[in-house]
Design a protein around this motif. Sequence first.
Motif, mmCIF file in Angstrom:
data_model
loop_
_atom_site.group_PDB
_atom_site.id
_atom_site.type_symbol
_atom_site.label_atom_id
_atom_site.label_comp_id
_atom_site.label_asym_id
_atom_site.label_seq_id
_atom_site.Cartn_x
_atom_site.Cartn_y
_atom_site.Cartn_z
ATOM 1 N N ARG A 121 -3.938 12.589 -2.498
ATOM 2 C CA ARG A 121 -5.364 12.527 -2.209
ATOM 3 C C ARG A 121 -5.990 11.398 -3.017
ATOM 4 O O ARG A 121 -5.471 10.978 -4.041
ATOM 5 C CB ARG A 121 -6.018 13.870 -2.513
ATOM 6 N N ILE B 26 -6.253 12.404 2.303
ATOM 7 C CA ILE B 26 -4.974 11.938 1.761
ATOM 8 C C ILE B 26 -4.800 10.465 2.103
ATOM 9 O O ILE B 26 -5.053 10.044 3.234
ATOM 10 C CB ILE B 26 -3.798 12.764 2.323
ATOM 11 N N ASN B 27 -4.356 9.695 1.127
ATOM 12 C CA ASN B 27 -4.066 8.292 1.358
ATOM 13 C C ASN B 27 -2.649 8.184 1.928
ATOM 14 O O ASN B 27 -1.680 8.548 1.260
ATOM 15 C CB ASN B 27 -4.170 7.522 0.041
ATOM 16 N N PRO B 28 -2.482 7.683 3.139
ATOM 17 C CA PRO B 28 -1.137 7.602 3.739
ATOM 18 C C PRO B 28 -0.188 6.696 2.959
ATOM 19 O O PRO B 28 1.030 6.851 3.037
ATOM 20 C CB PRO B 28 -1.415 7.047 5.148
ATOM 21 N N GLN B 29 -0.732 5.744 2.196
ATOM 22 C CA GLN B 29 0.124 4.833 1.432
ATOM 23 C C GLN B 29 0.808 5.544 0.282
ATOM 24 O O GLN B 29 1.970 5.270 -0.041
ATOM 25 C CB GLN B 29 -0.698 3.658 0.893
ATOM 26 N N SER B 30 0.093 6.482 -0.358
ATOM 27 C CA SER B 30 0.649 7.164 -1.525
ATOM 28 C C SER B 30 1.080 8.591 -1.231
ATOM 29 O O SER B 30 1.868 9.171 -1.972
ATOM 30 C CB SER B 30 -0.396 7.208 -2.655
ATOM 31 N N GLY B 31 0.548 9.171 -0.138
ATOM 32 C CA GLY B 31 0.830 10.574 0.138
ATOM 33 C C GLY B 31 0.045 11.513 -0.767
ATOM 34 O O GLY B 31 0.269 12.714 -0.759
ATOM 35 N N THR C 117 -4.504 1.351 -5.327
ATOM 36 C CA THR C 117 -3.275 0.719 -4.865
ATOM 37 C C THR C 117 -2.649 -0.094 -5.998
ATOM 38 O O THR C 117 -3.380 -0.675 -6.818
ATOM 39 C CB THR C 117 -3.572 -0.198 -3.666
#
Length: 213
Positions: free
Chosen positions: A37, A30-35, A83
């Motif tokens: 995967r 999971i990408n913490p920036q987007s929440g 991003t």
Amino acid sequence: MSIQVKKLIYVPAPDIPAEFTAEFNRLVPINPQSGQRLLRYVWGCDRLEIRKYQEGKTPRRRYIDYDGKYLGNPRWVLEGWQTPEVYEEQDWKRWEHLLGTFPRNGVWDFIEFHQTTDEKFLPLDQTALERVRSWAFWRGQGVKKSVEKLLEDLALRDQMEIEARRQAAEKSSAIYADHYIKEVEKITRGGVSSSSPNPKPEKQTPGGIILLN
């Protein structure tokens, strides 16, 4: 003689096995920036992209069927999250009337169609998981994207969709004409003509051609 082209066929997304989802989630972080995967599989017939044209907001299918038969491409598609910084916000706002609002939640890039080498359908199975393993730590290309290039790609996609539908219409017209000729040949072989002294009753085929009984 008017030609009626059949509507494009919609193919609903196949069911996704629970074991596939569990393994997919285990593999893809999971990408913490987007929440979200970093990867996802989307169904080509359902994947929409929103564009704003002069007449208003218009959803379009991102992955079209170039044979002009289906409403979207009936294949699973692997996409990767990017991003929002890949686009310059000021450049985007110049074309906001066409593209819609700036994608602050990021963008999803096309990676590949999940299909055989001869472009046949593949389900979400072990072969799909193998592809996910190859891309598990997707971080995007890491380079800036051009808004102008995006607009060019969208315009090209629209043109290809129009061309696919045109070719499908021509194919439908050819099939209709072939059917018409065969029906006329049947009548001719039967010795029926418009000058027959006792014309027989008429009937209409499902294709709309008038035949004599």
